[in-house]
Write a protein that holds these residues in place. Structure first.
Motif, PDB file in Angstrom:
ATOM      1  N   GLY A 234     -47.762 -84.523   2.177  1.00  8.09           N
ATOM      2  CA  GLY A 234     -48.425 -84.442   3.471  1.00  8.09           C
ATOM      3  C   GLY A 234     -49.918 -84.633   3.408  1.00  8.09           C
ATOM      4  N   ASP A 235     -50.508 -84.566   2.204  1.00 10.79           N
ATOM      5  CA  ASP A 235     -51.953 -84.735   2.059  1.00 10.79           C
ATOM      6  C   ASP A 235     -52.346 -86.208   2.067  1.00 10.79           C
ATOM      7  OD1 ASP A 235     -52.204 -82.009   1.895  1.00 10.79           O
ATOM      8  OD2 ASP A 235     -53.514 -82.052   0.137  1.00 10.79           O
TER       9      ASP A 235
ATOM     10  N   VAL B   5     -42.523 -95.251 -11.063  1.00  6.10           N
ATOM     11  CA  VAL B   5     -42.146 -94.017 -11.765  1.00  6.10           C
ATOM     12  C   VAL B   5     -40.858 -93.436 -11.197  1.00  6.10           C
ATOM     13  CG1 VAL B   5     -42.824 -91.618 -12.156  1.00  6.10           C
ATOM     14  CG2 VAL B   5     -44.480 -93.465 -12.502  1.00  6.10           C
ATOM     15  N   ASN B   6     -40.751 -93.432  -9.883  1.00  7.57           N
ATOM     16  CA  ASN B   6     -39.587 -92.840  -9.222  1.00  7.57           C
ATOM     17  C   ASN B   6     -38.541 -93.916  -8.971  1.00  7.57           C
ATOM     18  OD1 ASN B   6     -40.622 -89.959  -8.537  1.00  7.57           O
ATOM     19  ND2 ASN B   6     -42.273 -91.310  -7.861  1.00  7.57           N
ATOM     20  N   LYS B   7     -37.590 -94.009  -9.884  1.00  5.47           N
ATOM     21  CA  LYS B   7     -36.616 -95.100  -9.852  1.00  5.47           C
ATOM     22  C   LYS B   7     -35.378 -94.785  -9.015  1.00  5.47           C
ATOM     23  CE  LYS B   7     -37.900 -96.844 -14.458  1.00  5.47           C
ATOM     24  NZ  LYS B   7     -39.050 -95.966 -14.672  1.00  5.47           N
ATOM     25  N   GLU B   8     -35.285 -93.545  -8.553  1.00  6.57           N
ATOM     26  CA  GLU B   8     -34.088 -93.181  -7.815  1.00  6.57           C
ATOM     27  C   GLU B   8     -34.096 -93.791  -6.420  1.00  6.57           C
ATOM     28  OE1 GLU B   8     -37.070 -89.854  -6.927  1.00  6.57           O
ATOM     29  OE2 GLU B   8     -36.534 -91.172  -8.604  1.00  6.57           O
ATOM     30  N   GLU B   9     -32.904 -93.902  -5.841  1.00  4.18           N
ATOM     31  CA  GLU B   9     -32.805 -94.383  -4.467  1.00  4.18           C
ATOM     32  C   GLU B   9     -33.389 -93.336  -3.528  1.00  4.18           C
ATOM     33  OE1 GLU B   9     -28.811 -95.492  -3.564  1.00  4.18           O
ATOM     34  OE2 GLU B   9     -28.772 -97.141  -5.020  1.00  4.18           O
ATOM     35  N   GLY B  10     -33.828 -93.803  -2.371  1.00  3.37           N
ATOM     36  CA  GLY B  10     -34.382 -92.875  -1.395  1.00  3.37           C
ATOM     37  C   GLY B  10     -35.812 -92.477  -1.667  1.00  3.37           C
ATOM     38  N   HIS B  11     -36.542 -93.316  -2.383  1.00  3.30           N
ATOM     39  CA  HIS B  11     -37.963 -93.041  -2.651  1.00  3.30           C
ATOM     40  C   HIS B  11     -38.744 -94.298  -2.274  1.00  3.30           C
ATOM     41  CE1 HIS B  11     -41.691 -91.910  -4.621  1.00  3.30           C
ATOM     42  NE2 HIS B  11     -41.207 -90.712  -4.855  1.00  3.30           N
ATOM     43  N   LEU B  12     -39.242 -94.340  -1.038  1.00  5.41           N
ATOM     44  CA  LEU B  12     -39.837 -95.544  -0.459  1.00  5.41           C
ATOM     45  C   LEU B  12     -41.354 -95.437  -0.402  1.00  5.41           C
ATOM     46  CD1 LEU B  12     -39.717 -98.248   1.186  1.00  5.41           C
ATOM     47  CD2 LEU B  12     -39.397 -96.825   3.231  1.00  5.41           C
ATOM     48  N   THR B  13     -42.035 -96.517  -0.805  1.00  7.97           N
ATOM     49  CA  THR B  13     -43.472 -96.674  -0.602  1.00  7.97           C
ATOM     50  C   THR B  13     -43.697 -97.816   0.378  1.00  7.97           C
ATOM     51  OG1 THR B  13     -44.087 -95.879  -2.810  1.00  7.97           O
ATOM     52  CG2 THR B  13     -45.686 -97.254  -1.665  1.00  7.97           C
ATOM     53  N   ILE B  14     -44.347 -97.540   1.484  1.00  5.15           N
ATOM     54  CA  ILE B  14     -44.804 -98.589   2.404  1.00  5.15           C
ATOM     55  C   ILE B  14     -46.249 -98.879   2.059  1.00  5.15           C
ATOM     56  CG2 ILE B  14     -45.374 -99.151   4.792  1.00  5.15           C
ATOM     57  CD1 ILE B  14     -42.417 -99.307   4.262  1.00  5.15           C
ATOM     58  N   PHE B  15     -46.540-100.123   1.728  1.00  3.33           N
ATOM     59  CA  PHE B  15     -47.849-100.535   1.224  1.00  3.33           C
ATOM     60  C   PHE B  15     -48.433-101.532   2.229  1.00  3.33           C
ATOM     61  CE2 PHE B  15     -49.949-100.632  -3.119  1.00  3.33           C
ATOM     62  CZ  PHE B  15     -51.111-101.258  -2.707  1.00  3.33           C
TER      63      PHE B  15
ATOM     64  N   MET C 292     -36.832 -90.482   3.293  1.00  5.49           N
ATOM     65  CA  MET C 292     -36.976 -91.436   2.193  1.00  5.49           C
ATOM     66  C   MET C 292     -38.377 -92.008   2.066  1.00  5.49           C
ATOM     67  SD  MET C 292     -33.280 -93.394   2.206  1.00  5.49           S
ATOM     68  CE  MET C 292     -33.341 -93.951   3.911  1.00  5.49           C
ATOM     69  N   LEU C 293     -39.199 -91.927   3.105  1.00  7.06           N
ATOM     70  CA  LEU C 293     -40.582 -92.404   2.994  1.00  7.06           C
ATOM     71  C   LEU C 293     -41.395 -91.362   2.234  1.00  7.06           C
ATOM     72  CD1 LEU C 293     -42.819 -94.416   3.605  1.00  7.06           C
ATOM     73  CD2 LEU C 293     -43.191 -93.260   5.796  1.00  7.06           C
ATOM     74  N   ARG C 294     -41.871 -91.716   1.049  1.00  5.44           N
ATOM     75  CA  ARG C 294     -42.596 -90.769   0.208  1.00  5.44           C
ATOM     76  C   ARG C 294     -44.084 -91.097   0.115  1.00  5.44           C
ATOM     77  NH1 ARG C 294     -38.889 -88.157  -3.066  1.00  5.44           N
ATOM     78  NH2 ARG C 294     -36.922 -88.031  -1.927  1.00  5.44           N
ATOM     79  N   TYR C 295     -44.429 -92.390   0.250  1.00  3.68           N
ATOM     80  CA  TYR C 295     -45.841 -92.789   0.152  1.00  3.68           C
ATOM     81  C   TYR C 295     -46.146 -93.804   1.244  1.00  3.68           C
ATOM     82  CZ  TYR C 295     -46.655 -90.405  -4.253  1.00  3.68           C
ATOM     83  OH  TYR C 295     -46.814 -89.437  -5.214  1.00  3.68           O
ATOM     84  N   PHE C 296     -47.272 -93.568   1.921  1.00  2.07           N
ATOM     85  CA  PHE C 296     -47.788 -94.477   2.937  1.00  2.07           C
ATOM     86  C   PHE C 296     -49.159 -94.927   2.444  1.00  2.07           C
ATOM     87  CE2 PHE C 296     -49.810 -95.082   7.249  1.00  2.07           C
ATOM     88  CZ  PHE C 296     -49.013 -96.152   7.642  1.00  2.07           C
ATOM     89  N   VAL C 297     -49.254 -96.168   1.968  1.00  5.07           N
ATOM     90  CA  VAL C 297     -50.453 -96.670   1.307  1.00  5.07           C
ATOM     91  C   VAL C 297     -51.132 -97.696   2.205  1.00  5.07           C
ATOM     92  CG1 VAL C 297     -51.367 -97.790  -0.764  1.00  5.07           C
ATOM     93  CG2 VAL C 297     -49.308 -96.359  -0.926  1.00  5.07           C
ATOM     94  N   ILE C 298     -52.432 -97.565   2.395  1.00  8.09           N
ATOM     95  CA  ILE C 298     -53.198 -98.558   3.148  1.00  8.09           C
ATOM     96  C   ILE C 298     -54.262 -99.123   2.220  1.00  8.09           C
ATOM     97  CG2 ILE C 298     -54.611 -99.027   5.176  1.00  8.09           C
ATOM     98  CD1 ILE C 298     -53.387 -96.595   6.517  1.00  8.09           C
TER      99      ILE C 298
ATOM    100  N   ARG D 239     -46.944 -88.572   1.275  1.00  2.89           N
ATOM    101  CA  ARG D 239     -48.357 -88.611   0.895  1.00  2.89           C
ATOM    102  C   ARG D 239     -48.968 -89.902   1.424  1.00  2.89           C
ATOM    103  NH1 ARG D 239     -45.563 -86.615  -3.851  1.00  2.89           N
ATOM    104  NH2 ARG D 239     -46.374 -84.573  -4.520  1.00  2.89           N
ATOM    105  N   THR D 240     -50.239 -89.841   1.796  1.00  4.62           N
ATOM    106  CA  THR D 240     -50.968 -91.006   2.310  1.00  4.62           C
ATOM    107  C   THR D 240     -52.087 -91.360   1.345  1.00  4.62           C
ATOM    108  OG1 THR D 240     -50.495 -90.362   4.600  1.00  4.62           O
ATOM    109  CG2 THR D 240     -52.283 -91.947   4.243  1.00  4.62           C
TER     110      THR D 240
END
Length: 863
Positions: A170-171, A193-203, A283-289, A325-326
């Motif tokens: 959340g930070d 690093v996180n190879k499992e399913e359900g771990h999404l990074t939107i970049f 499943m969204l774990r990282y939101f990268v801008i 995380r953002t």
């Protein structure tokens, strides 16, 4: 077989026969081979010689620099090869070597209009000397196993990658690192690093070119980690087929799409429904801008979708029970940008920063004020005859690209060129990016749409044929050169008319008080309630009296109004997918973004939002700060550039000093000190200096991290305070047994007590054990930092649970250093024979409280 200068000479001696390699490991030689291999059958040298001549001069100057003496190259005469006048015009001295050959020597270039150095203008950019300080440090095993990188590229990258995993869910993390320091890996690492399913990074990236370039790099990393893995799309853009888009949406929803690069326009339209569904499923774990400074941008480049990302994030955070995380990343954060982003992506107490900013030592800066557009063309053409390859020629408008493409081709004779702007079709973009990466193109004529974040490491020359819109953009574009750590050329040639655009952009179109308030009233009057208390749905195309509606113009200005109000704290934005139009693919424009596909909602934060005086008071400070920053940027650009045309031009302000002022952040919460470096500019051209001699920025780790759990420790050892405890081992026992017990204990600490930091001496035998380097696999988060016992550049700030291992031969003073570290949980493992630092006659174990013995601990944790 390697292909070098001698091999080139051998093949030229037998021209046109000979076995020219398909690829040469060196970029310049590879370009020469491509030119000559493609033209051996040609008899008309005019079709290719202008491309070859600068490359030959480049390779000669570089070979001479390596050898410490002037090198010569024998080339054919006739058969389509350039004549003597052509060679000389490109800075090469020609001697006749018989009837069928010339002997070439590269001359330094001393144009009166640029001034210069003893070795000639641009001389340093032909050298292989590394001018950036290399500060590699060993990568943590959890990162190296996932990326195959043995080292972090910089201390800044090291702490930023770690922080991306350590900050609480959340930070928001602001990543402030210079170009070339490995910023992209910070956003890519979680998906690797996180190879499992359900771990999404939107970049989120600002351009399709960057999305495609990032996809290419990420595919390679995925292939290295999982050979045989199919290369499904990782970038979302209009060039994808309908089937590919359907497949990406399916993978977003079923959790198999670990990474997706996208533009803000696509994310807020055609992707919004699928991403929202993935977020609801946790499943969204990282939101990268990436290039996050653009979120705060106004003026002609205002992009509603980019500015709406803060509202979109707020909405997505509300959808998931497990907050993501953002990461906000850029190499060019200014003070105003940091403050604005912290407000938009807060709350402020949940925003942290990792910053390690030093100016780039690679670029050498050259400026020239031409007396007319015609003189400008002559100077740019002359410079390109002598500049190293590859190069980028930057302009600001699309019609300027067409003009310069004609100039360089018709008058310069160059062929290995491409043009690139925001309107370049996706298929053409992909072709250009691939050819650029493969050395098939020597020069790009482009607007700022090309290059943001593209990691072409050997770009040697960046020419601006106009004044960039802002000083910030100028430095970003200069930063495309020299990413390999070697010198690069930055040349800016301008005339008086080029000031028009920067002057206009220094007064960005920020909504006036009267119009802004009227627009807000029209939108508020259009509102309807939602199922969520306090959340209002509004019509983004609402029109105040007297203005036409239903246009992109209206939508854009309404969005500007809402963003201004959000920055002023009057409201928060919320953007939700339009479920009726889910998974449609509209044109990615401002109107389709907000009028067609998304529902824009607001949450009122100030009940006085409909009182004109209060509205004005709230937004005026934000507006004034933006206008002040824009005006300051323009004035700094004026100070940098020469003020008079001709050879006796006025020298501007020193570049390093100017850029340091631009990027220093004086905020007490997020202070940024900029390490000043200048690769050479008119103000200090002849200063004798070592460009690698600059202070390494101090990198402070994040202070808010996910808390470690002490329940397991308290259950097993309730009488021992884990804030600082000694664990003694008997070094008289077989060392193999001791190491096995220490490893067993460390596994338990990592698995059961949330220890995320282990420290050993560099020569510890533990570091050679495969199981030691796989300890991260015991962690719930799969994150474990390996640090030296004393990493002074980052102590004592890190608030992680830690175990420190001292060897039998460790100095007793080291124990005092361990006591100085501030940790919430710290177990120091040390030998029984360790002496008290102040009294060498006594063993530490005999005079210390809060201690344990290793053999007893092992019995307890194995019960």
């Amino acid at each position: 077989m390697s292909f070098g200068f001698d091999e080139l000479q051998g093949l030229l001696a037998n021209w046109p026969t000979g076995d020219w390699p398909e690829r040469a490991g060196d970029g310049v030689l590879d370009r020469i081979c491509q030119v000559l291999r493609a033209t051996r059958a040609q008899t008309n040298g005019s079709a290719w010689s202008a491309d070859l001549l600068p490359l030959i001069r480049h390779v000669l100057l570089r070979a001479s620099d390596r050898a410490g003496k002037s090198m010569r190259l024998r080339v054919p005469v006739g058969q389509g090869w350039p004549n003597q006048a052509s060679w000389e015009r490109h800075g090469l001295e020609v001697l006749e070597a018989g009837s069928g050959a010339y002997l070439l020597t590269a001359r330094p270039w001393h144009p009166e209009w640029l001034g210069g150095e003893e070795d000639g203008v641009f001389a340093a950019a032909f050298s292989d000397k590394i001018v950036r300080r290399i500060t590699h440090c060993a990568a943590d095993p959890f990162v190296s196993d996932a990326t195959k990188f043995d080292n972090y590229s910089s201390l800044g990258q090291c702490e930023a990658v770690r922080a991306a995993f350590l900050i609480p869910e959340g930070d928001t993390l602001i990543v402030n690192l210079p170009t070339g320091s490995g910023k992209s890996l910070v956003g890519q690492a979680p998906a690797l690093v996180n190879k499992e399913e359900g771990h999404l990074t939107i970049f989120v990236v600002p351009t399709v070119a960057l999305a495609l370039d990032q996809e290419r790099a990420m595919q390679q990393l995925f292939r290295e980690n999982a050979p045989g893995r199919p290369d499904w799309p990782l970038a979302w853009y209009s060039g994808l087929s309908h089937e590919q888009r359907a497949e990406v949406r399916k993978r977003l929803r079923n959790g198999t799409q670990r990474m997706l690069f996208t533009s803000p326009e696509a994310l807020t339209t055609s992707l919004l429904s699928a991403v929202s569904d993935a977020t609801r499923a946790g499943m969204l774990r990282y939101f990268v801008i990436d290039e996050a400074h653009l979120v705060t941008q106004w003026g002609d480049d205002f992009r509603p979708s980019f500015q709406a990302l803060a509202g979109l994030r707020y909405t997505l955070l509300g959808l998931s029970e497990r907050p993501f995380r953002t990461l906000l990343m850029s190499a060019t954060f200014t003070e105003e940008t940091v403050d604005t982003l912290a407000g938009l992506f807060g709350p402020a107490n949940r925003v942290q920063m990792v910053s390690a900013v030093h100016l780039r030592p690679e670029p050498q800066y050259w400026f020239y004020k031409a007396s007319s557009p015609e003189e400008k063309e002559e100077r740019v053409l002359e410079a390109l005859r002598h500049a190293p390859r590859p190069f980028i020629l930057y302009v600001t408008k699309r019609d300027e690209i067409t003009h310069w493409n004609t100039v360089l081709r018709s008058r310069g004779g160059l062929r290995r060129l491409a043009t690139f702007d925001g309107g370049t079709p996706d298929r053409e973009r992909l072709r250009i990016i691939n050819e650029w990466a493969d050395n098939g193109i020597d020069g790009i004529i482009a607007t700022s749409a090309f290059g943001v974040g593209l990691d072409k490491r050997d770009v040697r020359t960046v020419i601006h044929a106009t004044i960039p819109e802002t000083l910030d953009r100028y430095y970003q574009e200069v930063g495309r050169g020299g990413r390999d750590g070697k010198s690069s050329v930055s040349l800016l040639v301008f005339d008086d008319s080029d000031w028009n655009l920067p002057e206009r952009l220094a007064k960005p179109k920020i909504i006036s008080t009267e119009l802004g308030f009227d627009r807000w009233k029209a939108m508020y009057q259009s509102h309807s309630s939602t199922h969520e208390e306090g959340l209002l749905s509004i019509n983004i195309d609402a029109v105040h009296k007297g203005l036409p509606g239903g246009s992109e113009y209206n939508v854009t200005w309404n969005m500007r109004t809402l963003i201004l109000m959000a920055r002023a704290g009057l409201l928060t934005l919320d953007i939700e997918a339009n479920r009726d139009g889910q998974d449609l693919d509209p044109a990615e424009s401002a109107s389709s973004l907000l009028a067609s596909m998304a529902s824009v909602r607001v949450r009122i934060q100030n009940d006085g939002h409909l009182i004109p005086e209060l509205w004005e008071r709230a937004v005026s400070a934000s507006r004034a700060k933006t206008l002040e920053a824009a005006e300051r940027n323009l004035q700094m650009m004026r100070q940098l550039l020469p003020g008079l045309s001709g050879s006796k031009h006025q020298i501007g302000r020193e570049v390093g000093e100017t850029l340091t002022d631009l990027y220093r952040v004086r905020s007490p919460r997020w202070p940024v000190h900029v390490t000043r470096v200048c690769g050479g500019c008119p103000k200090d051209r002849f200063a004798i200096r070592d460009r690698t001699d600059y202070a390494e920025p101090t990198v402070v780790p994040v202070h808010r991290v996910t808390s470690s759990l002490n329940e397991a420790w308290e259950e097993k050892f309730p009488w021992i305070d884990p804030a600082f405890a000694y664990l003694f081992y008997d070094e008289a026992q077989p060392l193999v047994d001791v190491r096995h017990s220490v490893l067993h204990f460390a596994e338990w600490l990592v698995r059961s007590c949330g220890v995320q930091e282990i420290a050993t001496s560099s020569n510890s035998a533990l570091t050679t054990l495969p199981a030691w380097n796989r300890l991260y696999q015991q962690a719930t988060s799969r994150v474990l930092l390996h640090r030296p016992l004393l990493g002074g550049y980052m102590e004592p700030y890190s608030p992680l649970a830690r175990v420190s291992i001292l060897e039998p031969n460790s100095a007793s003073d080291l124990v005092l250093d361990m006591q100085m570290l501030q940790r919430p949980f710290h177990i120091v493992v040390l030998p029984l024979s360790m002496r008290e630092s102040g009294n060498r006659q006594r063993r530490l174990v005999d005079v210390s409280a809060n201690t344990l013995r290793l053999e007893n601990v092992i019995r307890v944790i194995t019960q």
